[in-house]
Design an enzyme around this catalytic site. Structure first.
Site, short mmCIF file in Angstrom:
data_model
loop_
_atom_site.label_atom_id
_atom_site.label_comp_id
_atom_site.label_asym_id
_atom_site.label_seq_id
_atom_site.Cartn_x
_atom_site.Cartn_y
_atom_site.Cartn_z
N SER A 122 0.83 -1.21 0.00
CA SER A 122 0.00 0.00 0.00
C SER A 122 0.86 1.25 0.00
CB SER A 122 -0.86 -0.02 1.26
OG SER A 122 -1.42 1.25 1.50
N LYS A 145 2.20 -3.59 6.68
CA LYS A 145 2.58 -3.61 5.26
C LYS A 145 4.07 -3.33 5.12
CE LYS A 145 -1.48 -4.35 3.37
NZ LYS A 145 -1.78 -5.66 2.80
N TYR A 188 -1.83 -0.86 10.87
CA TYR A 188 -2.11 -1.46 9.56
C TYR A 188 -0.97 -1.17 8.58
CZ TYR A 188 -3.68 -1.44 4.76
OH TYR A 188 -3.71 -1.60 3.40
#
Ligand code: UDP
Length: 340
Positions: A131, A159, A155
């Protein structure tokens, strides 16, 4: 690298989700064999038949958790997997702040178990769903792959950590061929209206929220700030149609089959669109009202984010084709049919 057989077999983890389901359609349309894993934590079983209806092709489906070693081992024993596209993972920023341990445990465990199982069975090709959230704050747009990394929530940090794990693993094994695709803002839906984005509860992201307003399920959109340093004062993002994004995965797979090593590649359009531009486009193409009010900024939001897309073009030959109007039309078409 790929030992060429007729039809490569691709394992897709989290394949029933928003981006996964569109990617599975592209794979089937291009004659790949697909083994899909999902645990329906954030997806619905109806998606499986919708994919079969769209593609008129079948695939293997296994319900289970990628962090379950025995389950993963059985899948790799029963199928000759040529490559993996790894989508499985929790993805809500706000929830990750409230439940960081859940995010670190799940997103890292699933990836580590997957990588160990791939090693055990001699599978070296992986496309990972990363992302743009891995990039550190930057005043200057666009974001290049060489920009410094830095995250602001668990989050995003999962990643970034997974990218780092993949880097170390690929450096230790010259046969590994990994690609981290750094998605910008995926929106839209399949033009058939059979698959799309259907978040649980009240959506956090702009496009699903607009769809809920346009379909009368929520009274009005709250536009988070009109005092940013942008032409109309509202936040700008690089929205990419999910079908374009799915196509990027196919190109990434083909690239992974041809070389070894690791790459990190932006997948966006290279253009910024403001909140009000998106609302205007949605109204115009769908002939529907989207009432909104301007409210204060959302904490943590950035004024503008968009990708430099030249590396995706150079390495993968990828250029996004669909317009903001396409994204608005397809998102609404799906929302009218499916959103509760
Ligand atoms: N946004 C908004 N109202 C909403 C949801 C989002 O004004 O209900 C704005 C948000 O401030 C940002 C843009 O829309 O400028 C995209 O937000 P989204 O959450 O979809 O993506 P992200 O901020 O994570 O890139």
């Amino acid at each position: 690298m790929l030992n060429l057989r007729q039809k490569p077999c691709i394992l897709v983890t989290g394949g029933a989700g928003f981006i996964g389901s569109h990617t599975v359609c592209e794979l089937l349309d291009h004659d790949y064999d697909v083994v899909m894993i999902d645990d329906f934590y954030n997806a619905k079983p109806e998606v499986l038949d919708a994919i079969r209806t769209i593609t008129k092709k079948d695939f293997v489906f296994e319900e289970g958790d990628c962090a379950d070693r025995d389950f993963m081992d059985r899948i790799f024993r029963e199928h000759t997997i040529d490559a993996v596209i790894h989508f499985a993972g929790y993805k809500a920023v706000g929830e990750s702040v409230a439940k960081p341990l859940m995010y670190y445990r799940n997103n890292l465990d699933t990836t580590l178990t997957l990588l160990e199982t791939m090693k055990k069975h001699g599978c070296h090709n992986l496309v990972f769903s990363s992302s743009a959230t891995v990039y550190a704050y930057s005043e200057k747009m666009p974001l290049y792959e060489s920009n410094p990394l830095g995250t602001t929530n668990p989050y995003g940090e999962t990643k970034r950590m997974i990218e780092r794990i993949l880097t170390d693993v690929s450096h230790a094994d010259p046969e590994d061929s990994f690609i981290c695709l750094r998605y910008f803002n995926p929106v839209g839906a399949h033009p058939s209206g059979l698959i799309g984005e259907d978040p649980n509860g009240i959506p956090n992201n702009l496009m699903p929220f607009i769809v809920k307003v346009a379909t009368g399920k929520i009274a009005k959109l709250r536009v988070f700030g009109n005092d940013y340093d942008t032409p109309d004062g509202t936040g700008m993002r690089d929205y990419i149609h999910v079908v374009d994004l799915a196509k990027a995965h196919l190109l990434a797979l083909n690239y992974a089959f041809k070389r070894t090593g690791i790459d990190y590649i932006n997948v966006g359009t290279g253009n910024g669109t403001s909140v009000l531009e998106m609302v205007e486009s949605f109204r115009r193409v769908n002939h529907v009202d989207v009432p909104y009010e301007i409210v204060g900024r959302r904490p943590g939001d950035l004024a503008k984010v968009w990708a430099d897309t030249s590396y995706a073009k150079k390495t993968l030959g990828f250029t996004a084709e669909k317009t903001i109007d396409d994204m608005c039309r397809d998102a609404y078409n799906y929302g009218v049919k499916h959103m509760k």
